[in-house]
Design a protein around this motif. Structure first.
Motif: not given
Length: 699
Positions: A155-165, A648-662
């Motif tokens: 979908g379009y603009n993305n806000d919340f991000v969750g990563v579930i194993p 993530t729990s191993d601190d190896r990755s950080v996710f962010v959502a880039v919402q409404h660029p431009g």
């Protein structure tokens, strides 16, 4: 201080400041240009403190989510999609032995059209608007888009991000993302007005709202993740505002206030609107907050006179059929016309729960958690086993809430335990916060200067609004309180805050951190004056509000609070960074979402930077000698806000959502203000960042 790691699970996580007019139009329907919905006569904090001082006869001159998630935790037996889910809560402090000192190279403020990260790091786009989600989704073509295609695409603009194993697999997970709102200027070539859109284009926009569930996989042994490649992605799903059925739970379900011609049972709602932040529960589901739903409804001028004050309190216009910024979705689906279906408004503004491991199941809207403009909801399991959810109402001068479940969480991998846990948010007690400062109100002059004791702090009380079917608000039934929760907060004298947004518990201490994004109306005209919890007039930069529940009891009724960070330019006198040397911290404006790494550092994403540079992601310790040493970790492209984040729990990755660029006035598909991420025109997307050497992000 007790360690809450065993009982705190992944929690994650909007809006305002000096945002461009285009963002204000599409995201919240120009809310800041409308009268403040909260017209209650609640005393401002200074009045409360003065009254208490008078009573005592004493005048004193002076006296911070995604929480980390356990990849590689114990697996569940594979009993099919509906049964599969993360097992019991897993230890968050995988790196409990390290000090958690942040050592990354600070990123300087900038206005570049890119994601800027520290030296020694890499980043990549995980998924973007239009990418395939469900099997059979067509390739994205901005000139040949259809509602059917968008219903299968990201979908379009993305806000919340969750990563579930995914149980039993350290290198595969489910990415769950909210799609908050659409910007038709940047979606449709040649866009002129909403009236000029075809019905099909309106349906495309409606389908672009909602959530996406996407299976992702780790790339090699790095911190990079990408969409999984498989012949059968059994959990991938698009949840849309167009056609997805949601089930109402709790006391309001089936009541007269939510019955419509299309749903005379008052139990099944089509779609979810303006989903902002959210959280991940200990039983492996996702909570999503319905926020600025008011802008999608029309015809408020034609409702009954006794209904209009309730609509007004939620920002729904009752003076014009099509208020400024109206999306006119009634042309595509009649249900959005309140003149014909006045109860449709009451079917939005709830906390939504989605089970990503049940792709055929109905998501649920939990009425026991109250109805307002939810930024999100984040859960902690209290010492007595009850689930406690913290929530903010993202509006100027609105309130902080918490919900305590009736039932207790069962810490077990078994299917019967999970079935039980899936009912935890269906009944409980809802509270609203009332706070007082501990300094003479005369010392809070609106400039942001700390009082004589050198800090902004005080005490707070959780005021009970409703428990089960029992109301504690005079003149309101339990169903009234839950459906018109803002009015209940007004009635009990809750404290007016500066746009409470994401609210997150710390995995190390159990303290609660809330982002107060901004409030340029504070102290202006007849609006509420500054107080110790909201200490600046025309607060354009916001602050962080820290709660410590008394005796560490998250189900209790009292707490203490502090402001560890008062945002802005560190060189300005009206900023505060936990007492740390302000020459060594980064400027920050408009905190939006907050999260924690496994070492307990607070990560803050921003939305609406009023300092003239792009929004970003920041990190700071909240305990010890470096408390308040805040530094910028990344920035997002021009016109965008930083959402999420998730670590993530191993601190190896950080996710962010880039919402409404431009998203800048005058921009279009043909004349974009940003060409991120593909070099043609702007597309919202999710980015992952990792260290090149494989070490933990941040330190």
């Amino acid at each position: 201080m007790p360690d809450f790691n065993r009982r705190l699970l992944p929690l994650l996580g909007h809006s305002g400041g000096s945002r461009d007019a285009m963002t204000c139009l599409y995201r919240c329907g120009n809310a800041c240009d409308h009268p403040v919905p909260n017209e209650s006569a609640n005393p401002y904090l200074g009045d409360v403190v003065n009254a208490e001082m008078s009573r005592r006869g004493v005048v004193r001159a002076g006296a911070v989510g995604a929480m980390v998630l356990g990849f590689g935790g114990s697996a569940l037996a594979a009993a099919g999609p509906a049964a599969a889910a993360p097992a019991a809560p897993v230890e968050a402090a995988r790196h409990g032995g390290r000090a958690g000192r942040l050592t990354f190279e600070t990123v300087a403020p900038n206005t570049l059209d890119q994601v800027t990260i520290p030296a020694g790091y890499q980043s990549s786009v995980v998924i973007r608007w239009g990418d395939p989600v469900e099997p059979g989704a067509p390739a994205f073509d901005v000139d040949k888009q259809t509602a059917a295609a968008q219903s299968k695409q990201f979908g379009y603009n993305n806000d919340f991000v969750g990563v579930i194993p995914i149980p039993g697999d350290r290198d595969r997970a489910l990415l769950v993302v909210n799609h908050e709102y659409t910007n038709e200027d940047l979606m449709f070539r040649g866009f002129t007005t909403m009236d000029a859109l075809t019905v099909e284009q309106l349906k495309i926009a409606i389908a672009a709202h909602g959530l996406s569930v996407v299976e992702i996989e780790r790339v090699g042994r790095t911190g990079r993740w990408k969409p999984a490649k498989s012949r059968r992605l059994r959990w991938n799903r698009r949840i849309t505002a167009l056609a997805t059925e949601f089930e109402l739970t709790g006391p309001v379900a089936g009541s007269a206030l939510v019955k419509t011609a299309a749903d005379p049972s008052g139990r099944i709602v089509i779609g979810t609107l303006n989903n902002c932040a959210g959280g991940v529960t200990p039983w492996g589901t996702v909570l999503s907050g319905e926020e600025n739903f008011n802008q999608y409804l029309v015809g408020g001028d034609a409702v009954a006179a006794d209904v209009k004050p309730k609509l007004n309190r939620y920002g729904i216009s009752t003076t014009a059929r099509y208020p400024s910024g109206s999306r006119k979705w009634d042309r595509a689906q009649e249900r959005f016309d309140l003149a014909l279906h006045p109860n449709e408004a009451n079917r939005f503004g709830w906390v939504v729960e989605v089970d990503p491991f049940d792709p055929e199941g109905r998501p649920r809207k939990h009425t026991a958690m109250g109805r307002f403009k939810h930024e999100g909801a984040n859960v902690i399991v209290a010492r007595n086993g009850r689930v406690v959810a913290y929530m903010g109402d993202d509006e100027r001068f609105d309130y902080l809430y918490k919900f305590v479940s009736d039932k207790k969480y069962i810490d077990s991998d078994s299917p019967w335990a999970r079935r039980h846990n899936l009912t935890l948010l269906e009944s409980g007690t809802l509270y609203v916060a009332k706070v007082t400062g501990d300094s003479d109100p005369a010392e809070i002059d609106g400039t942001g200067k700390p009082p004589a004791d050198g800090k902004f702090d005080g005490r707070g009380e959780w005021i009970k609004l409703v428990s089960g079917n029992t109301s504690y608000v005079p003149g309101m039934t339990a169903i009234d309180v839950l459906t018109f929760t803002r009015l209940a907060g007004d009635a009990v004298g809750a404290t007016k805050m500066d746009r409470p947004e994401d609210v997150q518990p710390s995995p190390r201490t159990g303290k609660i951190y809330a982002a107060m994004t901004n409030n340029t109306n504070r102290g202006v005209g007849t609006n509420a004056k500054p107080d110790e919890a909201n200490p600046r007039n025309a607060n354009k930069h916001g602050h962080i509000f820290e709660i410590t529940e008394d005796r560490g009891d998250h189900t209790g009724a009292t707490f203490t609070w502090q402001l560890p960070i008062v945002c802005g330019d560190p060189a300005a006198a009206d900023t505060y960074f936990g007492g740390y040397d302000k020459t060594a911290v980064s400027p920050i404006s408009c905190p939006d979402n907050v999260a924690f790494d496994s070492a307990g550092n607070l990560w803050i994403s921003t939305d609406g930077n009023a300092l003239g540079s792009n929004d970003g992601l920041f990190a700071t310790p909240v305990e010890g000698r470096e408390r308040g040493r805040l530094r910028q970790f990344l920035t997002v492209p021009k016109g965008a806000e930083t959402c999420g984040p998730f670590i993530t729990s191993d601190d190896r990755s950080v996710f962010v959502a880039v919402q409404h660029p431009g998203e800048i006035t005058g921009a279009s598909v043909d004349k974009p203000a940003s060409v991120w991420p593909d070099g043609d025109f702007a597309k919202p997307g999710v980015v992952v960042t990792w260290r090149k050497d494989g070490g933990p992000v941040g330190s």
